[in-house]
Design a protein around this motif. Structure first.
Motif, PDB file in Angstrom:
ATOM      1  N   ASP A  47       0.830  -1.198   0.000  1.00  0.00           N
ATOM      2  CA  ASP A  47       0.000   0.000   0.000  1.00  0.00           C
ATOM      3  C   ASP A  47       0.872   1.258   0.000  1.00  0.00           C
ATOM      4  OD1 ASP A  47      -2.467   1.321  -0.053  1.00  0.00           O
ATOM      5  OD2 ASP A  47      -2.576   1.453   2.138  1.00  0.00           O
ATOM      6  N   VAL A  48       1.904   1.272   0.817  1.00  0.00           N
ATOM      7  CA  VAL A  48       2.816   2.430   0.849  1.00  0.00           C
ATOM      8  C   VAL A  48       3.481   2.600  -0.507  1.00  0.00           C
ATOM      9  CG1 VAL A  48       4.945   3.359   1.846  1.00  0.00           C
ATOM     10  CG2 VAL A  48       3.214   2.358   3.330  1.00  0.00           C
ATOM     11  N   ARG A  49       3.981   1.511  -1.057  1.00  0.00           N
ATOM     12  CA  ARG A  49       4.662   1.595  -2.359  1.00  0.00           C
ATOM     13  C   ARG A  49       3.727   2.094  -3.466  1.00  0.00           C
ATOM     14  NH1 ARG A  49       9.715  -0.580  -2.088  1.00  0.00           N
ATOM     15  NH2 ARG A  49      10.089  -2.153  -0.501  1.00  0.00           N
ATOM     16  N   SER A  50       2.497   1.639  -3.469  1.00  0.00           N
ATOM     17  CA  SER A  50       1.590   2.024  -4.554  1.00  0.00           C
ATOM     18  C   SER A  50       1.006   3.431  -4.370  1.00  0.00           C
ATOM     19  CB  SER A  50       0.461   1.006  -4.697  1.00  0.00           C
ATOM     20  OG  SER A  50      -0.380   1.028  -3.564  1.00  0.00           O
ATOM     21  N   ARG A  51       0.810   3.859  -3.134  1.00  0.00           N
ATOM     22  CA  ARG A  51       0.175   5.154  -2.890  1.00  0.00           C
ATOM     23  C   ARG A  51       1.147   6.313  -2.681  1.00  0.00           C
ATOM     24  NH1 ARG A  51      -4.031   4.411   1.804  1.00  0.00           N
ATOM     25  NH2 ARG A  51      -4.295   6.621   1.362  1.00  0.00           N
ATOM     26  N   TYR A  52       2.309   6.035  -2.090  1.00  0.00           N
ATOM     27  CA  TYR A  52       3.176   7.117  -1.643  1.00  0.00           C
ATOM     28  C   TYR A  52       4.571   7.145  -2.256  1.00  0.00           C
ATOM     29  CZ  TYR A  52      -0.407   7.059   1.999  1.00  0.00           C
ATOM     30  OH  TYR A  52      -1.593   7.068   2.667  1.00  0.00           O
ATOM     31  N   VAL A  53       4.950   6.111  -2.976  1.00  0.00           N
ATOM     32  CA  VAL A  53       6.312   5.991  -3.484  1.00  0.00           C
ATOM     33  C   VAL A  53       6.301   5.992  -5.007  1.00  0.00           C
ATOM     34  CG1 VAL A  53       8.324   4.453  -3.563  1.00  0.00           C
ATOM     35  CG2 VAL A  53       7.082   4.761  -1.422  1.00  0.00           C
ATOM     36  N   ARG A  54       7.336   6.577  -5.565  1.00  0.00           N
ATOM     37  CA  ARG A  54       7.486   6.563  -7.024  1.00  0.00           C
ATOM     38  C   ARG A  54       8.891   6.088  -7.366  1.00  0.00           C
ATOM     39  NH1 ARG A  54      10.176  11.000  -9.351  1.00  0.00           N
ATOM     40  NH2 ARG A  54      10.765  12.577  -7.871  1.00  0.00           N
ATOM     41  N   MET A  55       9.013   5.509  -8.530  1.00  0.00           N
ATOM     42  CA  MET A  55      10.312   5.052  -9.034  1.00  0.00           C
ATOM     43  C   MET A  55      10.676   5.901 -10.244  1.00  0.00           C
ATOM     44  SD  MET A  55      11.475   2.431  -7.298  1.00  0.00           S
ATOM     45  CE  MET A  55      12.644   1.731  -8.445  1.00  0.00           C
ATOM     46  N   ASP A  56      11.954   6.201 -10.366  1.00  0.00           N
ATOM     47  CA  ASP A  56      12.450   6.842 -11.578  1.00  0.00           C
ATOM     48  C   ASP A  56      13.813   6.233 -11.884  1.00  0.00           C
ATOM     49  OD1 ASP A  56      14.420   8.187 -10.042  1.00  0.00           O
ATOM     50  OD2 ASP A  56      13.165   9.962  -9.831  1.00  0.00           O
ATOM     51  N   ALA A  57      14.460   6.749 -12.892  1.00  0.00           N
ATOM     52  CA  ALA A  57      15.722   6.170 -13.349  1.00  0.00           C
ATOM     53  C   ALA A  57      16.806   6.156 -12.274  1.00  0.00           C
ATOM     54  CB  ALA A  57      16.226   6.920 -14.576  1.00  0.00           C
ATOM     55  N   SER A  58      16.730   7.078 -11.320  1.00  0.00           N
ATOM     56  CA  SER A  58      17.782   7.152 -10.310  1.00  0.00           C
ATOM     57  C   SER A  58      17.384   6.583  -8.951  1.00  0.00           C
ATOM     58  CB  SER A  58      18.282   8.588 -10.164  1.00  0.00           C
ATOM     59  OG  SER A  58      17.225   9.441  -9.821  1.00  0.00           O
ATOM     60  N   GLY A  59      16.175   6.025  -8.834  1.00  0.00           N
ATOM     61  CA  GLY A  59      15.827   5.383  -7.574  1.00  0.00           C
ATOM     62  C   GLY A  59      14.396   5.576  -7.139  1.00  0.00           C
ATOM     63  N   THR A  60      14.191   5.331  -5.848  1.00  0.00           N
ATOM     64  CA  THR A  60      12.872   5.368  -5.231  1.00  0.00           C
ATOM     65  C   THR A  60      12.719   6.653  -4.440  1.00  0.00           C
ATOM     66  OG1 THR A  60      13.044   2.975  -4.985  1.00  0.00           O
ATOM     67  CG2 THR A  60      11.330   4.050  -3.726  1.00  0.00           C
ATOM     68  N   GLY A  61      11.577   7.299  -4.574  1.00  0.00           N
ATOM     69  CA  GLY A  61      11.345   8.550  -3.852  1.00  0.00           C
ATOM     70  C   GLY A  61       9.902   8.685  -3.411  1.00  0.00           C
ATOM     71  N   ILE A  62       9.658   9.644  -2.552  1.00  0.00           N
ATOM     72  CA  ILE A  62       8.311   9.942  -2.078  1.00  0.00           C
ATOM     73  C   ILE A  62       7.585  10.735  -3.167  1.00  0.00           C
ATOM     74  CG2 ILE A  62       6.992  11.260  -0.357  1.00  0.00           C
ATOM     75  CD1 ILE A  62       8.263   8.746   0.805  1.00  0.00           C
ATOM     76  N   ARG A  63       6.329  10.390  -3.384  1.00  0.00           N
ATOM     77  CA  ARG A  63       5.515  11.128  -4.368  1.00  0.00           C
ATOM     78  C   ARG A  63       5.279  12.556  -3.899  1.00  0.00           C
ATOM     79  NH1 ARG A  63       2.958   7.842  -8.156  1.00  0.00           N
ATOM     80  NH2 ARG A  63       2.872   5.658  -7.548  1.00  0.00           N
ATOM     81  N   GLU A  64       5.029  13.420  -4.871  1.00  0.00           N
ATOM     82  CA  GLU A  64       4.678  14.808  -4.592  1.00  0.00           C
ATOM     83  C   GLU A  64       3.313  15.110  -5.182  1.00  0.00           C
ATOM     84  OE1 GLU A  64       7.944  16.583  -6.667  1.00  0.00           O
ATOM     85  OE2 GLU A  64       8.990  16.989  -4.795  1.00  0.00           O
ATOM     86  N   ARG A  65       2.664  16.105  -4.613  1.00  0.00           N
ATOM     87  CA  ARG A  65       1.419  16.591  -5.198  1.00  0.00           C
ATOM     88  C   ARG A  65       1.760  17.484  -6.386  1.00  0.00           C
ATOM     89  NH1 ARG A  65       0.023  17.479   0.442  1.00  0.00           N
ATOM     90  NH2 ARG A  65       0.315  19.696   0.098  1.00  0.00           N
ATOM     91  N   VAL A  66       0.775  17.857  -7.148  1.00  0.00           N
ATOM     92  CA  VAL A  66       0.969  18.684  -8.334  1.00  0.00           C
ATOM     93  C   VAL A  66       1.668  20.000  -7.997  1.00  0.00           C
ATOM     94  CG1 VAL A  66      -0.238  19.917 -10.207  1.00  0.00           C
ATOM     95  CG2 VAL A  66      -1.022  17.665  -9.476  1.00  0.00           C
ATOM     96  N   ASP A  67       1.404  20.545  -6.812  1.00  0.00           N
ATOM     97  CA  ASP A  67       2.014  21.824  -6.414  1.00  0.00           C
ATOM     98  C   ASP A  67       3.456  21.680  -5.922  1.00  0.00           C
ATOM     99  OD1 ASP A  67       1.655  20.660  -3.913  1.00  0.00           O
ATOM    100  OD2 ASP A  67       0.374  22.272  -3.131  1.00  0.00           O
ATOM    101  N   GLY A  68       3.995  20.458  -5.938  1.00  0.00           N
ATOM    102  CA  GLY A  68       5.368  20.221  -5.516  1.00  0.00           C
ATOM    103  C   GLY A  68       5.511  19.811  -4.064  1.00  0.00           C
ATOM    104  N   ALA A  69       4.418  19.891  -3.299  1.00  0.00           N
ATOM    105  CA  ALA A  69       4.481  19.518  -1.881  1.00  0.00           C
ATOM    106  C   ALA A  69       4.578  18.005  -1.723  1.00  0.00           C
ATOM    107  CB  ALA A  69       3.243  20.025  -1.147  1.00  0.00           C
ATOM    108  N   CYS A  70       5.223  17.594  -0.673  1.00  0.00           N
ATOM    109  CA  CYS A  70       5.315  16.173  -0.334  1.00  0.00           C
ATOM    110  C   CYS A  70       3.918  15.608  -0.119  1.00  0.00           C
ATOM    111  CB  CYS A  70       6.149  16.014   0.940  1.00  0.00           C
ATOM    112  SG  CYS A  70       6.223  14.324   1.561  1.00  0.00           S
ATOM    113  N   ILE A  71       3.721  14.386  -0.554  1.00  0.00           N
ATOM    114  CA  ILE A  71       2.428  13.720  -0.417  1.00  0.00           C
ATOM    115  C   ILE A  71       1.997  13.600   1.042  1.00  0.00           C
ATOM    116  CG2 ILE A  71       3.341  11.358  -0.365  1.00  0.00           C
ATOM    117  CD1 ILE A  71       0.312  12.288  -2.432  1.00  0.00           C
ATOM    118  N   PHE A  72       2.954  13.602   1.964  1.00  0.00           N
ATOM    119  CA  PHE A  72       2.642  13.468   3.388  1.00  0.00           C
ATOM    120  C   PHE A  72       2.378  14.803   4.086  1.00  0.00           C
ATOM    121  CE2 PHE A  72       5.139   9.487   2.747  1.00  0.00           C
ATOM    122  CZ  PHE A  72       4.099   8.609   3.001  1.00  0.00           C
ATOM    123  N   TRP A  73       2.556  15.913   3.382  1.00  0.00           N
ATOM    124  CA  TRP A  73       2.340  17.221   3.998  1.00  0.00           C
ATOM    125  C   TRP A  73       0.861  17.591   3.930  1.00  0.00           C
ATOM    126  CZ3 TRP A  73       4.783  20.024   7.342  1.00  0.00           C
ATOM    127  CH2 TRP A  73       4.326  21.315   7.598  1.00  0.00           C
TER     128      TRP A  73
END
Length: 192
Positions: A47-73
């Motif tokens: 659930d954490v991986r699918s809802r809050y985490v994103r993968m890109d070419a350089s690794g795993t990171g926390i998702r952000e909202r459209v405004d750039g804020a952290c998903i947990f803020w």
């Protein structure tokens, strides 16, 4: 070696969210961070991986909202503050903010917690710099910053002494696996 922060720096998190909102950035997370967040939120790792985490070419990171804020803020601040990722816990003692006094002063204008509260010693600051570099898999002057591979935390090649006081040398600090663009722009490497 004397750094501009050799007498220590004051910092106390005000939980204002300035570092959690605004310009987009990448908060890298590893399995330890993800597991802690899952336990704290009482949800599955999947659930954490699918809802809050994103993968890109350089690794795993926390998702952000459209405004750039952290998903947990949110309105009540950081929803995972007690178990926030290592990169968040190390702020503002990040390599790129302590490379020179100007970078630190610029960040101080953004962050109301810099310059107040607890006085962090040079030793504590250097340890946090190394931890932030290690968490990003950064190499410096050929010394792999990873305790499992014999980190030399006091390697003199990691230092320089410009006229404005000693600062950290980033001339060879390259994230693992990055290409020629990092080599060409190595003096302005964004490590966050």
């Amino acid at each position: 070696m004397r750094y501009f922060f050799s007498d220590g720096l004051q910092f106390e998190c005000t939980r204002c969210g300035t570092c959690c909102t605004g310009d987009p950035g990448i908060i890298r997370v590893g399995d330890v961070d993800i597991t802690a967040i899952a336990a704290y939120l009482q949800v599955s790792l999947e659930d954490v991986r699918s809802r809050y985490v994103r993968m890109d070419a350089s690794g795993t990171g926390i998702r952000e909202r459209v405004d750039g804020a952290c998903i947990f803020w949110g309105e009540d601040g950081c929803a995972v503050y007690p178990v926030r990722p290592l990169q968040c816990r190390l702020y503002p003692f990040w390599f790129q903010l302590l490379r020179n006094p100007d970078a630190w002063k610029a960040e101080q204008k953004r962050c109301p917690g810099i310059g107040r509260g607890r006085l962090w010693s040079e030793e504590e600051i250097l340890e946090r710099i190394w931890l932030s570099m290690e968490s990003l898999g950064v190499e410096a002057e050929g010394v792999h910053v990873d305790g499992r591979n014999g980190t030399k935390r006091d390697d003199p090649k990691m230092h320089t002494s410009p006229e404005n006081g000693a600062a950290l040398n980033s001339s060879k600090a390259l994230p693992k696996g990055e290409g020629a663009d990092w080599e060409r722009n190595r003096d302005t490497i964004p490590l966050s």
